[in-house]
Each structure stands twice: as structure tokens, then as C-alpha cells.
Scaffold this active site. Structure first.
Site, PDB file in Angstrom:
ATOM      1  N   ASP A   1      25.143  41.189  59.555  1.00  0.00           N
ATOM      2  CA  ASP A   1      26.347  41.820  59.024  1.00  0.00           C
ATOM      3  C   ASP A   1      27.410  40.756  58.822  1.00  0.00           C
ATOM      4  OD1 ASP A   1      28.689  43.351  58.600  1.00  0.00           O
ATOM      5  OD2 ASP A   1      27.908  44.993  59.811  1.00  0.00           O
TER       6      ASP A   1
ATOM      7  N   TYR B   1      38.085  50.757  50.112  1.00  0.00           N
ATOM      8  CA  TYR B   1      37.318  49.971  49.139  1.00  0.00           C
ATOM      9  C   TYR B   1      38.242  49.299  48.140  1.00  0.00           C
ATOM     10  CZ  TYR B   1      33.587  48.889  45.784  1.00  0.00           C
ATOM     11  OH  TYR B   1      32.707  48.248  44.931  1.00  0.00           O
TER      12      TYR B   1
END
Length: 332
Positions: A62, A156
Site C-alpha cells: 500500500d 477523491y
């Protein structure tokens, strides 16, 4: 096993929809590729056929966490770093908004520092979402957008805007050579069937005979770019020597309504599934169309795959995908 002497390209988010197509295209050009993905929204099956290539390596990690030693120990060998790491469809990135924001900001920071240390060129996959629900149409790179910075899409939208700011600050300070692509709606094989994007939704619902969901009255517009064209644009942008400190729109400027897209899908699939209208999501853009003059002038790039051709390929892929994953009834 990667050649320990070869130059490397890192693709963060390489098991995702666009990322997996990019990995294949880079391998086809003869490059050695390290694919980094946490498989939160990327899929291992997107990389089928690549694992046997000695020039390809997959690392599950990640980008929010410090980069693993399997990456950092090769710092000097990286020549290109593509950052495509982040869930891209609203249902996916809203499912864990904190992680979405951190992926865009902290993840980009980790990869930019790697680019600085390796003197690698860095490409950020940004998004048309930085324009929000635009008041200017079509959207040009100089338009600053109309984004709801506290809404459910902000993790986002604002995450990408922050990542762009960081990338360009690295460039201004001479710490890294950067490229920023603002990606508009992209579709094609290897989309996740449940990712919640309009093309995959309509095709999967039509093929399965389920109710077809249209949000709002279907008059909102989008511009759809086939994935091979998008990958071509990203690679051209990475290798461009003339971009400087400007983002570049990548997308297909052919605009159509969601209702027009549905008509194409119904015609291709022959579906007669019922159509259900649902409320339009909060902050869903009413119109979306890229101005690609900059990409055409600087990169010599324009989309080549027409909507009908692209949808045919995508419908055929989803038909195979659904056939493989739908349980078969056993005759009584």
C-alpha cells in the site's frame, strides 16, 4: 526474476483497470516493470499472463505505508514512475474516504520522494474530477474547477488536486521531473463488474437481465475514452519533453448523454431489461467533456477507437467474465 542490472519502470496501482493495461503495453515495448498494488480495488486476475514474463514483478503493498524494501532497495534502477494508485469510481473511493485521501496525498508523497532519490521521471494520474461540476464547457486545463470541497466526493477530488499541487511543487523546486495527466472517463476490458461506473453498470445489468439503473433523467453527459487510447496517451505524456508545468487532459472529446450511451448498450446486447431511474448522486457532474487541444499539440495524441467499436469489445469481454463467474444451474 527481474534482471538485476536492468532499468525499471514502477507502476503503482498496476493491478487496476488502466494500470494493468499499462503494464502490458510497457512490457510489449520491451521494458522491465515492477507493479505495486494493495489489491484493494485492483485484481490479481488483471495480471494473468504477466507473472510468467521474466521482465515483470508484482509487489503487494500500500503506497500509504512506507514503500517496502523490495522497492527502495532498487531506487537507483527506476527510470520512470507511474502513479495510478487510487480507487477511481465513486462507490469505491467513498467506501473508505480517509484511505482515498491518504492514497492521493501520502502515497503521492512517497512516490515523489522515490522519484527524487532515483532521478526518475514521475507521472501522476490525476482526474477530470478536479473540475468538479464544471461551469466551463468543454473543460480546458486552465479552468480551476467548481468542486465541493466538503462533499462526499471531496476525498477523491480534493485528494487529486492536492497531489497535483505537490507534484508541481516538486517540479518547481527541481526535485523531480513530473507529468500530470487529467484522465476523463475511460472504459474497456478488465473493468471491475461491480465498480459502479456507468459503462460497467449498464453493460453488466443489460447482459444479466437485471433492472438497468439510470441516475437522474439520463441527460447528464460524459465523454468515454477506450482504454488502449488512454494508455497510449499516458505513455506519450511520460516520454514528452515539452510539457513543462502544465497538466494535460486525456479523454475522448465525443460527448453523449447517459441515455444515448444506454441506447448503444441495449442495441449491442439485445437486452430488454427494465429501466429504473434513481436520484442523481450528490455533486454528480452535469456535463463532462475534455478539451484535448494541448494533448494533440504537445503529444500528437488523439483517441482512435470509436465508441461503437470500443463498446463491442467491452461487451464481449464482460459477457465472457459473467459467464465464468455466474454459477451454472444443475438440471433436476
Amino acid at each position: 526474476m527481474l534482471n538485476p542490472q536492468s532499468d525499471l519502470i514502477l507502476v503503482a496501482g498496476g493491478a487496476g483497470f488502466i494500470g494493468s493495461h499499462l503494464c502490458r503495453a510497457l512490457l510489449d515495448q520491451g521494458h522491465s516493470v515492477v507493479c505495486l498494488d494493495n489489491l484493494q480495488t485492483g485484481r490479481a486476475q488483471n495480471l494473468e499472463g504477466l507473472s510468467s514474463d521474466p521482465r515483470f514483478e508484482f509487489i503487494e503493498a500500500d503506497v500509504v505505508a512506507p514503500l517496502p524494501a523490495s522497492v527502495t532497495e532498487r531506487t537507483a534502477r527506476f527510470r520512470r514512475i507511474y502513479n495510478l494508485a487510487c480507487a477511481a469510481s465513486p462507490p469505491q473511493y467513498q467506501a473508505d474516504p480517509e484511505h482515498t485521501m491518504l492514497t492521493n496525498v501520502v502515497g503521492s508523497h512517497h512516490l515523489l520522494r522515490l522519484a527524487e532519490a532515483s532521478s526518475a521521471r514521475f507521472l501522476l494520474s490525476s482526474t477530470s474530477e478536479v473540475y468538479g461540476d464544471p461551469e466551463v464547457h468543454p473543460q480546458r486545463e486552465g479552468y480551476r474547477g467548481w468542486v465541493n470541497c466538503t462533499g462526499p466526493r471531496a476525498c477523491y477530488d480534493e485528494g487529486k488536486r492536492a497531489a497535483e499541487a505537490m507534484a508541481f511543487d516538486y517540479a518547481r523546486l527541481g526535485r523531480a521531473e513530473v507529468r500530470v495527466a487529467r484522465i476523463f472517463n475511460t472504459y474497456g476490458p478488465q473493468m471491475h463488474p461491480d465498480d459502479g461506473r456507468v459503462v460497467s453498470n449498464l453493460i453488466c445489468q443489460a447482459l444479466s437481465g437485471r433492472e438497468i439503473t439510470i441516475y437522474g433523467d439520463g441527460s447528464q453527459t460524459r465523454s468515454f475514452c477506450y482504454v488502449s487510447d488512454m494508455v497510449d496517451g499516458l505513455m506519450r505524456l511520460m516520454e514528452s519533453e515539452t510539457v513543462g508545468l502544465d497538466p494535460v487532459n486525456l479523454g475522448n472529446p465525443v460527448e453523449l448523454t447517459v441515455s444515448e450511451l444506454l441506447a448503444e448498450v441495449l442495441d449491442l446486447t439485445g437486452s430488454r431489461a427494465p429501466i429504473v431511474h434513481m436520484p442523481l448522486p450528490i455533486d454528480d457532474p452535469r456535463r463532462r467533456r475534455p478539451d484535448i487541444d494541448r494533448a494533440t499539440a504537445l503529444l500528437g495524441w488523439q483517441p482512435r477507437v470509436g465508441l461503437r467499436d470500443g463498446l463491442e469489445r467491452t461487451c464481449a469481454w464482460f459477457a465472457r467474465e459473467l459467464a465464468e463467474t455466474t454459477p451454472q444451474r444443475v438440471p433436476a
